[in-house]
Every structure is written in C-alpha cells, then in structure tokens.
Design a protein around this motif. Structure first.
Motif, PDB file in Angstrom:
ATOM      1  N   ILE A   1       0.826  -1.210   0.000  1.00  0.00           N
ATOM      2  CA  ILE A   1       0.000   0.000   0.000  1.00  0.00           C
ATOM      3  C   ILE A   1       0.856   1.253   0.000  1.00  0.00           C
ATOM      4  O   ILE A   1       0.614   2.197  -0.761  1.00  0.00           O
ATOM      5  CB  ILE A   1      -0.950   0.005   1.224  1.00  0.00           C
ATOM      6  CG1 ILE A   1      -1.999  -1.098   1.096  1.00  0.00           C
ATOM      7  CG2 ILE A   1      -1.634   1.369   1.372  1.00  0.00           C
ATOM      8  CD1 ILE A   1      -2.893  -1.220   2.316  1.00  0.00           C
ATOM      9  N   SER A   2       1.881   1.284   0.853  1.00  0.00           N
ATOM     10  CA  SER A   2       2.613   2.526   1.095  1.00  0.00           C
ATOM     11  C   SER A   2       3.436   2.989  -0.100  1.00  0.00           C
ATOM     12  O   SER A   2       3.430   4.188  -0.431  1.00  0.00           O
ATOM     13  CB  SER A   2       3.526   2.349   2.310  1.00  0.00           C
ATOM     14  OG  SER A   2       4.471   1.315   2.093  1.00  0.00           O
ATOM     15  N   ILE A   3       4.155   2.079  -0.746  1.00  0.00           N
ATOM     16  CA  ILE A   3       5.031   2.497  -1.848  1.00  0.00           C
ATOM     17  C   ILE A   3       4.231   3.049  -3.030  1.00  0.00           C
ATOM     18  O   ILE A   3       4.488   4.172  -3.491  1.00  0.00           O
ATOM     19  CB  ILE A   3       5.942   1.329  -2.291  1.00  0.00           C
ATOM     20  CG1 ILE A   3       6.814   0.859  -1.124  1.00  0.00           C
ATOM     21  CG2 ILE A   3       6.809   1.762  -3.463  1.00  0.00           C
ATOM     22  CD1 ILE A   3       7.713   1.913  -0.542  1.00  0.00           C
ATOM     23  N   PRO A   4       3.232   2.307  -3.561  1.00  0.00           N
ATOM     24  CA  PRO A   4       2.440   2.895  -4.656  1.00  0.00           C
ATOM     25  C   PRO A   4       1.714   4.173  -4.249  1.00  0.00           C
ATOM     26  O   PRO A   4       1.662   5.137  -5.030  1.00  0.00           O
ATOM     27  CB  PRO A   4       1.437   1.777  -4.995  1.00  0.00           C
ATOM     28  CG  PRO A   4       2.076   0.522  -4.521  1.00  0.00           C
ATOM     29  CD  PRO A   4       2.831   0.918  -3.286  1.00  0.00           C
ATOM     30  N   ALA A   5       1.149   4.193  -3.022  1.00  0.00           N
ATOM     31  CA  ALA A   5       0.427   5.392  -2.584  1.00  0.00           C
ATOM     32  C   ALA A   5       1.367   6.576  -2.446  1.00  0.00           C
ATOM     33  O   ALA A   5       1.014   7.712  -2.812  1.00  0.00           O
ATOM     34  CB  ALA A   5      -0.273   5.117  -1.255  1.00  0.00           C
ATOM     35  N   GLY A   6       2.570   6.336  -1.937  1.00  0.00           N
ATOM     36  CA  GLY A   6       3.547   7.418  -1.813  1.00  0.00           C
ATOM     37  C   GLY A   6       3.975   7.957  -3.167  1.00  0.00           C
ATOM     38  O   GLY A   6       4.134   9.178  -3.347  1.00  0.00           O
TER      39      GLY A   6
END
Length: 318
Positions: A112-117
């Motif tokens: 979740i975090s890498i694509p969202a970031g």
C-alpha cells in the motif's frame, strides 16, 4: 563489499550477545532473585531452596552465565518456571502465529505505502494526494488495536465476512489460514503503511526537485528513465531505512492485536510470563525479539548497500 557484509554480520551477532547478557543479569538482579519473584517474599524457605536447586540458581553467577549461554547457543532455553514445558516449545507454539501477523502486516504495508507514496508525490495537490494524505494521517494517529476493533465490527459483527477470533494453522490449508490472519495483518500493517507512505512521498518530492533531474532532462533522457533510474532509486534509500526500523511497530502492535483477535501468540506469551514472573520464558521471548530486530536491521543495511554500492566500498576502505 564482502568485508562490509562480514562486518555487519559480526556486529549483529555482538548486539544479540549483548542483549542476551543484559537480560540474563537483569533477571538475577530482581529483588530477592527469581525464586522470590515467583513465590513471593513470604514464601517458605524450603520451597525457595528447592526451586533454586532445580534451576541451578545456587551455582556461582559466572557458572550460571556460562551454562545458560552454552545452552542458548544450541537453542536450549531451559524449562519454564511456571509451566511444565520447555521455553523453546512454548515459543515454537506461539511464534508462528505472531510471525504470520507480522508477515501479512508487512506485505500489506509495503504493497500500500510504496504505490500510494509514489502517486501522492507525482500528483501533488490533486484529489489523489489529498486522499492519500488524510488516510496516512489517520493511520499514524490510530493505534493498531483500535484499527483491529474497527475491523472486527465491520467484517465480523456487521457483515460476518471474515473470522475475527482465533488462529488457523497454515497446515490446515492456505485459504483458511489467510482468512483468519488477514484482519490482524491489516490492523498492524495500517500504521506501518502510513509512516512509510509519508516518507516515500516526501523523499520522492525532494529527489524530483534536485538539480540533477533538470540536468537529466536537458540531456534528453526520457521521463521514464529519469523517474525510475534516478529519482525513485535515490528516493528509496531513506524509505528502506525507515521501513526497516518501523518493523518494530508491527512487532509491538502484534501484542495488542493478538488480544483483540483472541490469538495466543508471542505477545500474549510475553505478557503472561511477565505477570506470572516466569523469567525463563521472558528471557527467551526477549532474545527472540532481539534476534528478529537485529536480523531486520541487517537486511536493511545490506539493502541500503545494494542501492548505493559506495556505502559498501567506503566501509571496506575504512
């Protein structure tokens, strides 16, 4: 590079030894010793004497330390002080449950975090950025156990879509195991994802603004090469560091999440052992957690060196 890896491994082993030594002496510095802590200060002398004899507490301290460390090296953590079982057996029964929560939480958090970031950084001041920012602030603000309670209400009480109590071993099937572990994994992975996402966003924005990105554009490099080969690779370095350090958030969050979902994992074992003054089990559990954290930090260091080979080279030269 090989010398750098060897140095990091030796350093990791030294840290584990230091933690084990500190835990050993801390337990024996308890007022009255482990025996009085287990049976109370008003316990009968013959009971205390028998307990000390059983666990070798009458031996000189250096001899106790040597014997305990020798057993620890071969994986023998000794018997529990309050349960008729070996500490290693208790840990082997509970560790897979906590490890399952941690792995699922880590996968959920990273995915979740890498694509969202990346989306938030490349689409600043758009609805995508605003939604990601609000979600990350909520994830940082809400503790894992509270997220777990919300998940129990939504998926257990209101919709009854997923099981919300107990643990199904993976030996009984991958699908039943996954259904039972996904909600605890999301609960501990949510705060982790929020922190890593904010770091990813800020780091990538800083890299996009660097002068070398304008130089790369002036040289005629495509936007894809500029982004993936330069900006994203450099932005990942601090993200890898914070992502590894924040794995502790997953480990600590698992303790309370296990209580919410009724999972008898490593966290509950540690809490119950502390309440029962079972210092042998406390020692073993803390050492296992220390080994886990040191191993994660070692992986982070090696990944960091892979992303920036100059780190390994400079360490070899030094």
């Amino acid at each position: 590079m090989k010398r750098y890896i060897i140095k990091r491994v030796v350093h990791a082993v030294f840290v584990v030894w230091l933690v084990a030594t500190a835990v050993f002496f801390a337990v024996r510095l308890v007022p009255g010793g482990p025996a009085r802590a287990v049976f109370g200060l008003q316990s009968r002398p013959e009971v205390v004497a028998r307990f000390k004899e059983q666990y070798g507490l009458n031996d000189p301290l250096y001899e106790q330390y040597f014997n305990w460390m020798s057993n620890l090296i071969v994986g023998d953590l000794g018997p529990s002080m309050t349960q008729s079982a070996q500490v290693s057996d208790l840990i082997m029964q509970t560790a897979p449950r906590t490890l399952s929560i941690a792995i699922v939480g880590l996968v959920v958090g990273i995915s979740i975090s890498i694509p969202a970031g990346i989306l938030s950084a490349t689409r600043r001041r758009t609805m995508v950025d605003y939604v990601a920012t609000v979600a990350s602030f909520a994830g940082i603000s809400l503790p894992a156990f509270f997220i777990g309670i919300l998940l129990v209400l939504v998926f257990g009480v209101w919709t009854n879509l997923l099981p919300t109590f107990g643990y199904v071993p993976i030996s009984e099937g991958l699908y039943p195991w996954f259904r039972g572990i996904i909600l605890p994994g999301i609960a501990v992975g949510g705060p982790y994802a929020a922190i890593v996402m904010r770091m990813m966003r800020g780091s990538l924005i800083d890299e996009i603004r660097e002068p070398y990105m304008r130089t790369a554009r002036a040289k005629g490099l495509s936007s894809r090469i500029r982004f993936y080969k330069h900006a994203l690779q450099n932005a990942m370095m601090p993200v890898v560091t914070i992502a590894g350090i924040q794995v502790a958030l997953i480990v600590t969050g698992s303790v309370t999440v296990e209580l919410v979902f009724g999972i008898k994992g490593l966290g509950r074992l540690l809490v119950n052992s502390m309440l029962q003054a079972d210092y042998a089990t406390v020692q073993g559990t803390i050492i296992l957690v220390a080994i886990t954290m040191v191993t994660i930090n070692l992986i982070v260091d090696l990944t960091y060196a892979y992303l920036d080979p100059q780190i390994g080279y400079e360490s070899d030269v030094a």
